[in-house]
Scaffold this motif. Structure first.
Motif, PDB file in Angstrom:
ATOM      1  N   VAL B  36       0.835  -1.206   0.000  1.00 21.95           N
ATOM      2  CA  VAL B  36       0.000   0.000   0.000  1.00 21.95           C
ATOM      3  C   VAL B  36       0.870   1.256   0.000  1.00 21.95           C
ATOM      4  O   VAL B  36       0.609   2.221  -0.726  1.00 21.95           O
ATOM      5  CB  VAL B  36      -0.943  -0.010   1.230  1.00 21.95           C
ATOM      6  N   ILE B  37       1.954   1.223   0.783  1.00 17.63           N
ATOM      7  CA  ILE B  37       2.844   2.395   0.830  1.00 17.63           C
ATOM      8  C   ILE B  37       3.518   2.601  -0.515  1.00 17.63           C
ATOM      9  O   ILE B  37       3.660   3.733  -0.987  1.00 17.63           O
ATOM     10  CB  ILE B  37       3.884   2.223   1.962  1.00 17.63           C
ATOM     11  N   LEU B  38       3.924   1.497  -1.148  1.00 23.35           N
ATOM     12  CA  LEU B  38       4.527   1.614  -2.482  1.00 23.35           C
ATOM     13  C   LEU B  38       3.565   2.302  -3.445  1.00 23.35           C
ATOM     14  O   LEU B  38       3.925   3.236  -4.168  1.00 23.35           O
ATOM     15  CB  LEU B  38       4.918   0.236  -3.013  1.00 23.35           C
ATOM     16  N   MET B  39       2.300   1.841  -3.437  1.00 23.05           N
ATOM     17  CA  MET B  39       1.292   2.445  -4.320  1.00 23.05           C
ATOM     18  C   MET B  39       1.118   3.927  -3.980  1.00 23.05           C
ATOM     19  O   MET B  39       1.009   4.775  -4.868  1.00 23.05           O
ATOM     20  CB  MET B  39      -0.050   1.720  -4.162  1.00 23.05           C
ATOM     21  N   ALA B  40       1.084   4.213  -2.677  1.00 22.79           N
ATOM     22  CA  ALA B  40       0.867   5.597  -2.252  1.00 22.79           C
ATOM     23  C   ALA B  40       2.004   6.492  -2.727  1.00 22.79           C
ATOM     24  O   ALA B  40       1.777   7.627  -3.164  1.00 22.79           O
ATOM     25  CB  ALA B  40       0.743   5.663  -0.730  1.00 22.79           C
ATOM     26  N   THR B  41       3.244   5.995  -2.695  1.00 24.33           N
ATOM     27  CA  THR B  41       4.351   6.829  -3.155  1.00 24.33           C
ATOM     28  C   THR B  41       4.265   7.071  -4.655  1.00 24.33           C
ATOM     29  O   THR B  41       4.627   8.140  -5.136  1.00 24.33           O
ATOM     30  CB  THR B  41       5.712   6.179  -2.826  1.00 24.33           C
ATOM     31  N   ILE B  42       3.756   6.080  -5.386  1.00 23.24           N
ATOM     32  CA  ILE B  42       3.595   6.273  -6.837  1.00 23.24           C
ATOM     33  C   ILE B  42       2.573   7.372  -7.095  1.00 23.24           C
ATOM     34  O   ILE B  42       2.790   8.283  -7.895  1.00 23.24           O
ATOM     35  CB  ILE B  42       3.182   4.949  -7.503  1.00 23.24           C
ATOM     36  N   VAL B  43       1.453   7.292  -6.367  1.00 22.02           N
ATOM     37  CA  VAL B  43       0.417   8.314  -6.523  1.00 22.02           C
ATOM     38  C   VAL B  43       0.985   9.686  -6.152  1.00 22.02           C
ATOM     39  O   VAL B  43       0.794  10.676  -6.850  1.00 22.02           O
ATOM     40  CB  VAL B  43      -0.812   7.973  -5.650  1.00 22.02           C
ATOM     41  N   TRP B  44       1.719   9.718  -5.049  1.00 25.11           N
ATOM     42  CA  TRP B  44       2.328  10.963  -4.599  1.00 25.11           C
ATOM     43  C   TRP B  44       3.274  11.517  -5.677  1.00 25.11           C
ATOM     44  O   TRP B  44       3.265  12.710  -5.977  1.00 25.11           O
ATOM     45  CB  TRP B  44       3.092  10.725  -3.294  1.00 25.11           C
ATOM     46  N   ILE B  46       3.227  11.087  -8.894  1.00 28.30           N
ATOM     47  CA  ILE B  46       2.490  11.639 -10.027  1.00 28.30           C
ATOM     48  C   ILE B  46       1.917  13.009  -9.656  1.00 28.30           C
ATOM     49  O   ILE B  46       2.055  13.989 -10.403  1.00 28.30           O
ATOM     50  CB  ILE B  46       1.373  10.667 -10.460  1.00 28.30           C
ATOM     51  N   ALA B  47       1.305  13.076  -8.470  1.00 32.80           N
ATOM     52  CA  ALA B  47       0.725  14.345  -8.031  1.00 32.80           C
ATOM     53  C   ALA B  47       1.810  15.416  -7.926  1.00 32.80           C
ATOM     54  O   ALA B  47       1.610  16.568  -8.324  1.00 32.80           O
ATOM     55  CB  ALA B  47       0.035  14.161  -6.679  1.00 32.80           C
ATOM     56  N   PHE B  48       2.970  15.025  -7.430  1.00 31.99           N
ATOM     57  CA  PHE B  48       4.073  15.969  -7.251  1.00 31.99           C
ATOM     58  C   PHE B  48       4.507  16.535  -8.599  1.00 31.99           C
ATOM     59  O   PHE B  48       4.768  17.723  -8.744  1.00 31.99           O
ATOM     60  CB  PHE B  48       5.234  15.238  -6.579  1.00 31.99           C
ATOM     61  N   SER B  49       4.565  15.643  -9.607  1.00 36.84           N
ATOM     62  CA  SER B  49       5.046  16.097 -10.909  1.00 36.84           C
ATOM     63  C   SER B  49       4.019  16.989 -11.598  1.00 36.84           C
ATOM     64  O   SER B  49       4.344  17.720 -12.517  1.00 36.84           O
ATOM     65  CB  SER B  49       5.387  14.900 -11.795  1.00 36.84           C
ATOM     66  N   ILE B  50       2.768  16.928 -11.134  1.00 34.98           N
ATOM     67  CA  ILE B  50       1.759  17.837 -11.681  1.00 34.98           C
ATOM     68  C   ILE B  50       1.806  19.167 -10.941  1.00 34.98           C
ATOM     69  O   ILE B  50       1.690  20.232 -11.540  1.00 34.98           O
ATOM     70  CB  ILE B  50       0.348  17.203 -11.561  1.00 34.98           C
ATOM     71  N   ALA B  51       2.046  19.105  -9.663  1.00 37.44           N
ATOM     72  CA  ALA B  51       2.029  20.326  -8.861  1.00 37.44           C
ATOM     73  C   ALA B  51       3.280  21.175  -9.095  1.00 37.44           C
ATOM     74  O   ALA B  51       3.214  22.393  -9.060  1.00 37.44           O
ATOM     75  CB  ALA B  51       1.919  19.965  -7.374  1.00 37.44           C
ATOM     76  N   TYR B  52       4.416  20.510  -9.342  1.00 36.85           N
ATOM     77  CA  TYR B  52       5.669  21.245  -9.497  1.00 36.85           C
ATOM     78  C   TYR B  52       6.201  21.052 -10.917  1.00 36.85           C
ATOM     79  O   TYR B  52       5.854  20.095 -11.600  1.00 36.85           O
ATOM     80  CB  TYR B  52       6.702  20.741  -8.482  1.00 36.85           C
ATOM     81  N   PRO B  53       7.094  21.954 -11.368  1.00 38.88           N
ATOM     82  CA  PRO B  53       7.651  21.812 -12.717  1.00 38.88           C
ATOM     83  C   PRO B  53       8.389  20.479 -12.829  1.00 38.88           C
ATOM     84  O   PRO B  53       9.245  20.190 -11.998  1.00 38.88           O
ATOM     85  CB  PRO B  53       8.641  22.981 -12.826  1.00 38.88           C
ATOM     86  N   ALA B  54       8.034  19.663 -13.797  1.00 37.56           N
ATOM     87  CA  ALA B  54       8.679  18.364 -13.905  1.00 37.56           C
ATOM     88  C   ALA B  54       8.817  17.923 -15.347  1.00 37.56           C
ATOM     89  O   ALA B  54       9.841  17.386 -15.742  1.00 37.56           O
ATOM     90  CB  ALA B  54       7.906  17.311 -13.120  1.00 37.56           C
ATOM     91  N   TRP B  55       7.757  18.163 -16.150  1.00 32.82           N
ATOM     92  CA  TRP B  55       7.751  17.582 -17.492  1.00 32.82           C
ATOM     93  C   TRP B  55       8.462  18.501 -18.456  1.00 32.82           C
ATOM     94  O   TRP B  55       8.118  19.668 -18.585  1.00 32.82           O
ATOM     95  CB  TRP B  55       6.307  17.343 -17.945  1.00 32.82           C
TER      96      TRP B  55
END
Lengths: 491, 290
Positions: B36-44, B46-55
């Motif tokens: 569950v923690i692994l999945m949560a970090t993946i979700v985090w 993705i969210a992080f790369s949307i919230a901050y400059p990444a792409w």
């Protein structure tokens, strides 16, 4: 280990493999005995040390904090009783960490995972949390029953009370932690009236969360899955390390007292599973040494209680080494206990551990409270003055590690006729530069040194900056020196 | 995940059913919360790369939903630093300049601020350590054409030397004795010998004696009868060990024949008053004096 051991949850033939599984909750039963009493004593002592230490006072005079143990991150100072450490003296901390590491080796190679079983904060806090849980919800069977019970008001009240108490303990744990980093009474007042720094509240919040999670919810999983130490154990333990062992040669085959009366081949183990019921990590010690075993020795207490009732010899489960256990099983004579403790490996660990400790004490005893560092200006390396004399510039830092302001005199050794003065000051060039260094601090001066024309032939002339403290009558002045050189640039 | 034929060995550990040359793989299931923690970090993530400059893009990365940028953060921090220092700068501005060196706390601040301004505006000519070079004065020594006290330094920095467009700029003009026909080559050479004599360098005594007469007539009005110079006029002291353009014969001849008249820009039209005060304090700390 004669009987084939099949886990109760062995997969059904044809069922899909599970690579992940739900935690199997452990319901340790209450137990009493010498090891349990020892663990209670260690719990009280270690928690007392943790909670009381920040409140101990130590008078260092008006210019330094009066907290006995203080990690002053903002001021970059570490105080511990009479010892004060500056950041550049971090090697003391490194030395302590090395000692702690070797100490763990030493303890593990002699008495096994004593750290895990008795002193590790994870064990201590988990013990405390289990005591709270047991007081509210009842012992093993009551808790198992409560888990299965529907969510009635009584269950909600019990569970709510337990978690509330856990959170209170967690909050106090995190709360005690922050007192190590600033003046405890001041911080407590500020915490209560809401004016403490955000970092303090954040630290308390994080530690409250981790304490509640690790001691309340995760428990033995921290040891099994998260902690690297159990893995290192396998390298540290050998056949002469004391571990909690089940004397299989004596206990097997298992059978009831009635069966043993009928068949003398039956062993001492009556398979009452008391050892399993009290185990905080939920293992069966009779399966042999296991990674999950933290050697808390509660199964020893549990088994001895049963053996006592049955009138059989104690220590069917007991502290022993693999070698001693083997000899015992073959009926060979055992060597004296001290020979098991004192052997080359443990002697080496102890020598290393004590050597580092003694070296640190020696260094600490010779620690100076006055220091000086010098960095020569590089641009320009040299300045020609109007009268033809030559000037070099130096950034001189004077370290005063005493908790009082000190007057010092800086002089030059090895540069006859040289004069020095501070670039910002109004002082004229002279043979000595006087300054007052603030308590427990560093002062930085830009010092000019001038040598008359034609005195120095060499490109670099080594000399020494010497700082001497001016002490009250009767006091012994302290001296520190730093090497420097005077550069003459020829065009 | 394949269905398997579970063989539970005597050790009690099930296997994954994978087998290579008779070697089987134990299956010790990880706890579910770990997954569950692994999945949560993946979700985090993705969210992080949307919230901050990444792409990455062709010209710049996507801005991120929160509009964060390292440049914006730098600007905010710089503004915070300036705001924190504003009070000290105001105190420096309010203090009479002559009293600044007597105030150690403000002097330290002013010197530190001046050092950084110096690195931006002054090092191009005076060098990063203020050591100058031929034609550009060394600010570390104790020889000052126009005065080395902090007020004189302020005046020089604010209005420059022979700076066009500055009414209060420091002005003096040495004639080009040779070029303008005031002296002939032999006479200039004699003055050169006299000047070398003044500063105690090796010289031709006979020529120097002749040069002394010319010096008294042509040069003493500014440099003084003994060649000690005059700060009012910016006339250098010719008796000391310091030479702005060089004390060798060729440099001296060049100086007297063509004159030099170097220029330093004024700064009062470009920098604010506090910065000039800080620069004056810094230069004063290098080698200033009376």
């Amino acid at each position: 280990m004669n009987a084939p051991l099949t886990p109760p949850d062995a997969p059904v033939r044809g069922a899909p493999i599970r690579f992940f599984e739900k935690r199997r909750k452990v319901y340790p039963r209450k137990v009493s005995g010498p090891f349990r009493r020892l663990k209670w004593a260690i719990l009280v002592v270690t928690l007392a040390i943790y909670y009381i230490t920040p409140w101990l006072r130590w008078d260092r005079g008006p210019h330094a904090p009066d907290q006995a143990v203080l990690v002053d991150l903002a001021g970059r100072r570490f105080f511990m009783g009479p010892i004060e450490i500056w950041p550049q003296e971090f090697y003391y901390v490194a030395g302590l960490l090395v000692m702690a590491g070797i100490g763990l080796f030493l303890i593990t190679s002699t008495v096994g995972r004593a750290w895990c079983g008795y002193a590790c904060p994870q064990t201590v806090w988990t013990d405390l949390y289990m005591a709270v849980e047991r007081a509210i919800e009842g012992d093993r069977n009551a808790r198992m029953k409560l888990d299965r019970a529907p969510w009635t008001f009584s269950k909600i009240a019990k569970r709510g009370t337990v978690h509330f108490l856990w959170l209170v303990i967690a909050l106090l744990t995190g709360g005690a932690w922050v007192f190590y980093f600033t003046d405890a009474p001041t911080l407590l007042a500020r915490l209560l009236d809401g004016t403490a720094p955000a970092a303090a509240y954040a630290a308390i919040g994080i530690l409250t969360f981790t304490t509640y999670t690790l001691a309340g919810l995760m428990r033995e999983q921290v040891c099994t899955y998260m902690c690297p130490w159990p893995r290192i154990q396998s390298a540290m333990l050998d056949e002469d390390s004391f571990i909690v062992t089940y004397k299989a040669w004596r206990g097997e085959p298992r059978g009831s007292a009635k069966a043993k009366a009928a068949d003398p081949a039956i062993g001492d183990c009556v398979d009452c599973r008391a050892c399993v019921a009290v185990c905080p990590t939920g293992i069966d010690i009779r399966d042999g040494p296991q990674l999950e075993c933290i050697t808390c020795a509660l199964c020893i207490d549990a088994c001895n209680e049963v053996m006592g009732k049955l009138g059989r010899p104690a220590d069917l489960i007991g502290y022993s080494t693999l070698r001693r256990d083997g000899k015992e099983s073959r009926g060979e004579p055992l060597e004296p206990m001290w020979k098991t403790f004192v052997r080359p490996r443990t002697l080496l660990y102890f020598a290393l551990w004590a050597g580092i400790g003694i070296a640190m004490l020696v260094v600490l005893a010779g620690r100076q409270s006055l220091g000086i560092t010098v960095a020569q200006d590089r641009n320009p390396l040299m300045v020609t003055m109007a009268d033809g004399s030559l000037r070099n510039g130096y950034t001189v830092k004077i370290l005063n590690k005493a908790a009082r302001p000190r007057d010092v005199v800086v002089t030059l050794e090895g540069l006859p006729e040289a004069r020095l003065w501070e670039s910002l000051g109004a002082g004229a060039p002279s043979t000595a530069f006087r300054a007052t260094v603030r308590p427990d601090g560093v002062e930085t001066y830009r010092i000019f040194v001038r040598v008359p024309a034609g005195r120095l032939a060499a490109e670099h002339t080594p000399f020494t900056f010497r700082v001497t403290s001016v002490e009250d009558p009767g006091g012994r002045p302290e001296v520190a020196e730093a090497d420097a050189r005077f550069t003459v640039v020829r065009r | 995940m394949s269905d398997r034929d579970p063989s539970v060995p005597p050790g009690g550990v099930e296997t994954t059913g994978h087998e290579w040359d008779g070697i089987e793989e134990y299956n010790n299931p990880l706890p579910r919360w770990w997954l569950v923690i692994l999945m949560a970090t993946i979700v985090w993530g993705i969210a992080f790369s949307i919230a901050y400059p990444a792409w990455p893009g062709f010209n710049a990365s996507n801005g991120g939903l929160l509009g964060w940028s390292s440049r914006g953060r730098l600007e905010a921090q710089m503004a915070a630093v300036e705001a924190a220092r504003a009070e000290a700068w105001q105190r420096i501005a309010a203090l009479p300049l002559a009293e600044l060196p007597q105030n150690p706390e403000l002097m330290r601040l002013a010197v530190a601020g001046g050092a950084s301004a110096f690195k931006v505006h002054c090092v191009q000519c005076h060098g990063s350590g203020g050591a100058g070079g031929p034609g550009y004065p060394n600010l570390n020594d104790d020889d000052w054409l126009w005065g080395g006290d902090i007020e004189s330094l302020y005046q020089t920095i604010a209005h420059g030397i022979r700076a066009p467009g500055y009414d209060e700029t420091r002005i003096s003009q040495m004639p080009a004795f040779g070029r303008d026909g005031l002296l002939d080559k032999a006479q200039v050479a004699q003055v050169v010998e006299h000047v070398r004599a003044l500063s105690g360098q090796e010289h031709d005594a006979r020529k120097a004696a002749a040069g002394a007469a010319i010096f008294a007539e042509q040069c003493a009005s500014c440099h003084g009868p003994e060649g000690k110079g005059n700060r009012e006029l910016g006339a250098p002291n010719l008796t000391d060990a310091i030479w702005l353009y060089g004390g060798d014969r060729a440099s001296l001849f060049q100086t007297i024949w063509n004159a030099r008249n170097g220029v330093m820009p004024g700064w009062s039209q470009r920098l604010d008053d506090v910065t000039i005060r800080k620069l004056a304090a810094y230069v004063h700390s290098l080698g200033g004096g009376a």
